[in-house]
Design a protein around this motif. Structure first.
Motif, PDB file in Angstrom:
ATOM      1  N   PHE A  29       0.869  -1.027  -0.088  1.00  0.00           N
ATOM      2  CA  PHE A  29       0.011  -0.004   0.231  1.00  0.00           C
ATOM      3  C   PHE A  29       0.717   1.178   0.207  1.00  0.00           C
ATOM      4  CE2 PHE A  29      -2.372  -3.394   2.292  1.00  0.00           C
ATOM      5  CZ  PHE A  29      -3.655  -3.296   1.532  1.00  0.00           C
ATOM      6  N   CYS A  30       0.653   2.164  -0.878  1.00  0.00           N
ATOM      7  CA  CYS A  30       1.468   3.408  -0.938  1.00  0.00           C
ATOM      8  C   CYS A  30       0.724   4.544  -0.687  1.00  0.00           C
ATOM      9  CB  CYS A  30       1.822   3.600  -2.378  1.00  0.00           C
ATOM     10  SG  CYS A  30       2.874   2.076  -3.113  1.00  0.00           S
ATOM     11  N   VAL A  31       1.056   5.599   0.122  1.00  0.00           N
ATOM     12  CA  VAL A  31       0.463   6.721   0.563  1.00  0.00           C
ATOM     13  C   VAL A  31       0.675   7.831  -0.384  1.00  0.00           C
ATOM     14  CG1 VAL A  31      -0.210   8.256   2.508  1.00  0.00           C
ATOM     15  CG2 VAL A  31       0.558   5.892   2.982  1.00  0.00           C
ATOM     16  N   GLY A  32      -0.210   8.680  -0.751  1.00  0.00           N
ATOM     17  CA  GLY A  32       0.087   9.734  -1.713  1.00  0.00           C
ATOM     18  C   GLY A  32      -0.075  11.040  -0.891  1.00  0.00           C
ATOM     19  N   ARG A  33       0.900  12.050  -1.373  1.00  0.00           N
ATOM     20  CA  ARG A  33       0.885  13.387  -0.812  1.00  0.00           C
ATOM     21  C   ARG A  33       0.976  13.315   0.748  1.00  0.00           C
ATOM     22  NH1 ARG A  33      -3.899  15.728  -4.637  1.00  0.00           N
ATOM     23  NH2 ARG A  33      -2.917  15.117  -6.591  1.00  0.00           N
ATOM     24  N   ASN A  34       1.920  12.612   1.404  1.00  0.00           N
ATOM     25  CA  ASN A  34       1.827  12.527   2.802  1.00  0.00           C
ATOM     26  C   ASN A  34       2.969  13.548   3.280  1.00  0.00           C
ATOM     27  OD1 ASN A  34       1.036  11.558   5.370  1.00  0.00           O
ATOM     28  ND2 ASN A  34       2.634   9.951   5.288  1.00  0.00           N
ATOM     29  N   TYR A  35       3.658  14.260   2.380  1.00  0.00           N
ATOM     30  CA  TYR A  35       4.568  15.360   2.961  1.00  0.00           C
ATOM     31  C   TYR A  35       4.056  16.724   2.193  1.00  0.00           C
ATOM     32  CZ  TYR A  35       8.186  12.088   4.709  1.00  0.00           C
ATOM     33  OH  TYR A  35       8.682  11.431   5.296  1.00  0.00           O
ATOM     34  N   ALA A  36       3.813  17.642   2.956  1.00  0.00           N
ATOM     35  CA  ALA A  36       3.153  19.094   2.191  1.00  0.00           C
ATOM     36  C   ALA A  36       3.927  19.610   1.280  1.00  0.00           C
ATOM     37  CB  ALA A  36       2.900  19.955   3.427  1.00  0.00           C
ATOM     38  N   ALA A  37       5.191  19.499   1.336  1.00  0.00           N
ATOM     39  CA  ALA A  37       6.109  20.298   0.250  1.00  0.00           C
ATOM     40  C   ALA A  37       6.189  19.424  -0.968  1.00  0.00           C
ATOM     41  CB  ALA A  37       7.614  20.295   0.957  1.00  0.00           C
ATOM     42  N   HIS A  38       6.041  18.162  -0.989  1.00  0.00           N
ATOM     43  CA  HIS A  38       5.873  17.096  -2.234  1.00  0.00           C
ATOM     44  C   HIS A  38       4.556  17.395  -2.756  1.00  0.00           C
ATOM     45  CE1 HIS A  38       6.100  13.883  -4.863  1.00  0.00           C
ATOM     46  NE2 HIS A  38       5.193  13.206  -4.417  1.00  0.00           N
TER      47      HIS A  38
END
Length: 231
Positions: A29-38
């Protein structure tokens, strides 16, 4: 006993630091957009209501230190360094306060992405599978048991040909590890062998044949990759 019509594929498995046994991989399972800067560098926003996910199959697993032939169908392959959480106990409809009991260990990984195919899918509001799930797209380092590593404010970094590309701290994640496990457990029966790739910090970019990638998270085994010529 049933006979298979052809030989089933071998089990994808990862080495474990300090142990002879290997960790068999079930689902990724991969999490999308979990760092705001990315999220910002990709032109997106953080959904503060809930995390979102995409998946990779076990056929995507490639052990750290390998050579990955430049994947077919793309002219814009990107790197994404991530903290990987390995699940070692069943978890279904658990609260965040209970979630860490399901964690077996941690590792570093690369979510390799055919960015041009992902962008085309986004533009047409279609799934990201062609951009994200392909052979060798989950490059994974040896795992470290949870007893030997506690996620906190460790640095996460990636260099390409010795030049730093990505750098952040894992506590910069929007959604914490307990929150991610709890949320996923309301949609899936999480099981031993499942992996969660927890998202990438800013600084993603293209790589080409001949590039050498080296990265990781303080306290965990490094992840390394060489890009080979196209098939």
């Amino acid at each position: 006993m049933s006979a298979y019509l052809f030989a089933p594929p071998p089990v994808a498995a990862l080495p474990v630091t300090g142990q002879a046994g290997r960790f068999p991989v079930n689902r990724i399972f991969c999490v999308g957009r979990n760092y705001a800067a990315h999220a910002a560098e990709m032109g997106g926003e953080i959904d503060r209501e809930a995390p979102f996910y995409f998946t990779k199959s076990a056929r995507a697993v490639l052990e750290s230190g390998a050579v990955l032939p430049y994947p077919p169908g793309t002219e814009d392959l990107h790197h994404e360094i991530e903290l990987v959480v390995a699940i070692g106990a069943p978890a279904f409809r658990v609260a965040p306060e209970q979630a860490m009991a399901a964690v077996w260990g941690y590792g570093a990984g690369l979510d390799m992405t055919r960015r041009d195919l992902q962008a085309k899918a986004k533009a047409k509001q279609r799934p990201w599978s062609l951009g994200k799930d392909f052979e060798g797209s989950a490059v994974l380092a040896a795992l470290t048991p949870a007893a030997d590593f506690t996620p906190a404010a460790q640095a996460i970094r990636l260099a390409v040909n010795g030049a730093l590309r990505q750098e952040a701290r894992i506590d910069d994640m929007v959604w914490s590890i307990p929150e991610l496990i709890a949320d996923l457990s309301h949609y899936y029966h999480l099981a031993p062998g499942d992996l969660i790739m927890t998202g990438t910090p800013a600084g993603v970019g293209a790589v080409v044949p001949g590039d050498r990638l080296s990265g990781g998270i303080e306290g965990l085994a490094p992840v390394e990759l060489v890009l080979g010529a196209a098939d």
